[in-house]
Motif scaffolding. Sequence first.
Motif, PDB file in Angstrom:
ATOM      1  N   LYS A  32      26.253  -2.066 -14.511  1.00 21.28           N
ATOM      2  CA  LYS A  32      26.317  -1.954 -13.051  1.00 21.28           C
ATOM      3  C   LYS A  32      27.443  -1.017 -12.624  1.00 21.28           C
ATOM      4  N   GLN A  48      26.455   2.568 -13.490  1.00 19.98           N
ATOM      5  CA  GLN A  48      25.426   3.096 -12.594  1.00 19.98           C
ATOM      6  C   GLN A  48      26.019   3.539 -11.255  1.00 19.98           C
ATOM      7  N   GLN A  49      27.086   2.878 -10.826  1.00 20.83           N
ATOM      8  CA  GLN A  49      27.747   3.292  -9.585  1.00 20.83           C
ATOM      9  C   GLN A  49      28.342   4.687  -9.706  1.00 20.83           C
ATOM     10  N   LYS A  50      28.669   5.070 -10.939  1.00 19.69           N
ATOM     11  CA  LYS A  50      29.262   6.395 -11.162  1.00 19.69           C
ATOM     12  C   LYS A  50      28.204   7.469 -11.410  1.00 19.69           C
ATOM     13  N   HIS A  71      24.545   7.183 -11.076  1.00 25.30           N
ATOM     14  CA  HIS A  71      23.379   7.185 -10.171  1.00 25.30           C
ATOM     15  C   HIS A  71      22.122   7.748 -10.845  1.00 25.30           C
ATOM     16  N   ASP A 106      18.520  -2.871  -8.322  1.00 21.73           N
ATOM     17  CA  ASP A 106      18.371  -2.534  -6.902  1.00 21.73           C
ATOM     18  C   ASP A 106      16.999  -2.965  -6.402  1.00 21.73           C
ATOM     19  N   SER A 160      35.469  -3.283 -10.918  1.00 20.48           N
ATOM     20  CA  SER A 160      34.356  -2.738 -10.137  1.00 20.48           C
ATOM     21  C   SER A 160      33.854  -3.756  -9.123  1.00 20.48           C
ATOM     22  N   SER A 192      30.939  -4.305  -8.445  1.00 22.33           N
ATOM     23  CA  SER A 192      29.698  -4.907  -8.938  1.00 22.33           C
ATOM     24  C   SER A 192      29.921  -5.859 -10.109  1.00 22.33           C
ATOM     25  N   GLU A 220      35.065   1.205  -5.916  1.00 26.36           N
ATOM     26  CA  GLU A 220      33.712   1.754  -5.874  1.00 26.36           C
ATOM     27  C   GLU A 220      33.838   3.263  -5.943  1.00 26.36           C
ATOM     28  N   ASN A 221      33.138   3.858  -6.904  1.00 31.79           N
ATOM     29  CA  ASN A 221      33.175   5.317  -7.076  1.00 31.79           C
ATOM     30  C   ASN A 221      34.600   5.849  -7.176  1.00 31.79           C
TER      31      ASN A 221
END
Length: 321
Positions: A180, A183-185, A187, A205, A270, A272, A294-295
């Motif tokens: 998770k 994936q935030q980094k 995409h 998602d 994170s 998430s 986040e990011n």
Amino acid sequence: MIEFRKVRKVFEDGTEAIKGIDLVIPEGQLTALIGPSGCGKTTTMKMINKLIVPTDGTIYIDGEEIASKNEVELRRNIGYVIQRIGLLPHMTIEENIALIPKLKGWKKEKYEPRVDELMELVGLEPDVYRKRYPLELSGGQQQRVGVIRALAAEPPIILMDEPFSALDPISREQLQDELKALQQKIHKTIVFVTHDMDEALKIADQIAVMKDGVIEQYGSPNELLARPSNEFVRTFIGEHRMNGASPLFVKDVMSAFAAPSETNNMPAISSSASISMAAKELLNSKAEFLQVEENGETVGYVTKEDILQVVADKEGAPHAG
């Protein structure tokens, strides 16, 4: 974006595994395919990279029909992570990760930094692990390598076929959290096959619930929990999950209070990550709070009090007497 239009699959023995499904998998999101054994979820995923060819219907990637695409070229642009990891035992970790970039013609000065970058992303120190062989790593470490090997050539699509199901519960939860956060980094468009509803609710998602080659419901985790489309979906999700026992993540409980003046040495987590991972980090670091990111940017803070409140809420009102 990946799109299925009226796709069917009938195997040679007459089994109709997929019965005319329509499905749109959004770009840059993680979509889980879930259902009981034999429901068609793995068949659906394998049709994306032409490991299985549809009997009828059409599959598109970014608007282009894949039927006419060269299989080898298609697969080199789609990462693939399987349950049994699939690392080549005679190759070092570095060689395993660099395999597809080499096949795509990357030069050494391009793929070597990429290997190090990916190993650092999943907490494998390159100087320590680069020259090791798969059998010298734990199961969880091997699966981390399997995940980043699929990312090495920067494919836009990643297929993951029950990648964590053979791991012990602690390693599995850690890898779910890491996926998770990763994936935030990055995409990527990820199609993730699982039989575990808790896993799907935690990482996805969008979720497609399948039964007998048909998609019974497709929507976000919250949509499925709030409005299951029929009795099968309701039963498969489980009443206990719909009654407020859905997974909680750091972002659900974080505070947005002003940061203390000295935060440089405070551990980060994170948004998430799971609540249990945040609790472990607080205990291990002996910190009063964690920065939530986040990011790469701080978006809030989670404290010991936040975690205790979650526990109190799960326990409910105190018992009388």
